[in-house]
Design an enzyme around this catalytic site. Sequence first.
Site, PDB file in Angstrom:
ATOM      1  N   MET A 178      -1.362  -6.644  20.818  1.00  0.00           N
ATOM      2  CA  MET A 178      -2.444  -6.764  21.764  1.00  0.00           C
ATOM      3  C   MET A 178      -3.751  -6.911  20.998  1.00  0.00           C
ATOM      4  SD  MET A 178      -3.972  -3.906  24.457  1.00  0.00           S
ATOM      5  CE  MET A 178      -2.364  -3.294  24.787  1.00  0.00           C
ATOM      6  N   PRO A 179      -4.396  -8.061  21.061  1.00  0.00           N
ATOM      7  CA  PRO A 179      -5.689  -8.232  20.399  1.00  0.00           C
ATOM      8  C   PRO A 179      -6.774  -7.385  21.075  1.00  0.00           C
ATOM      9  CG  PRO A 179      -4.684 -10.357  20.872  1.00  0.00           C
ATOM     10  CD  PRO A 179      -3.889  -9.321  21.595  1.00  0.00           C
ATOM     11  N   VAL A 180      -7.572  -6.723  20.252  1.00  0.00           N
ATOM     12  CA  VAL A 180      -8.724  -5.961  20.729  1.00  0.00           C
ATOM     13  C   VAL A 180      -9.946  -6.506  20.006  1.00  0.00           C
ATOM     14  CG1 VAL A 180      -9.803  -3.703  20.916  1.00  0.00           C
ATOM     15  CG2 VAL A 180      -7.312  -3.908  21.113  1.00  0.00           C
ATOM     16  N   ILE A 213      -5.125  -9.222  26.146  1.00  0.00           N
ATOM     17  CA  ILE A 213      -6.352  -9.214  25.346  1.00  0.00           C
ATOM     18  C   ILE A 213      -7.353  -8.224  25.926  1.00  0.00           C
ATOM     19  CG2 ILE A 213      -8.313 -10.626  24.569  1.00  0.00           C
ATOM     20  CD1 ILE A 213      -6.317 -13.029  24.714  1.00  0.00           C
ATOM     21  N   ARG A 214      -7.955  -7.432  25.040  1.00  0.00           N
ATOM     22  CA  ARG A 214      -8.980  -6.473  25.431  1.00  0.00           C
ATOM     23  C   ARG A 214     -10.283  -6.838  24.730  1.00  0.00           C
ATOM     24  NH1 ARG A 214      -5.079  -6.047  28.072  1.00  0.00           N
ATOM     25  NH2 ARG A 214      -3.853  -4.172  28.501  1.00  0.00           N
TER      26      ARG A 214
END
Length: 65
Positions: free
Chosen positions: A1-3, A39-40
Site C-alpha cells: 500500500m503506497p503512502v 493508495i493513502r
Amino acid sequence: MPVINIQIMQGRSEETIKKLIENVTETVSVTLDSPKERIRVLVTEIPKTHWGIGGIPASDHPDRK
C-alpha cells in the site's frame, strides 16, 4: 500500500487540497500500477511561523507576504 506524505504551508483552500489528493493518487496509481483504493495520501499543513526559508520564518519572509 503506497503512502504519500505531503507537507505544505498552511493557507490553501479545502478544494485545492482535495484536488492535490486526487491528482497525486492518480499519478501514483498509474506510475506504480496500484489500485487507487490502496493508495493513502497524507497532507500536513505547516503554519508559516513554523516554516523557515533561508533562516527566516515564512511568515516574516519578504517573498511570502
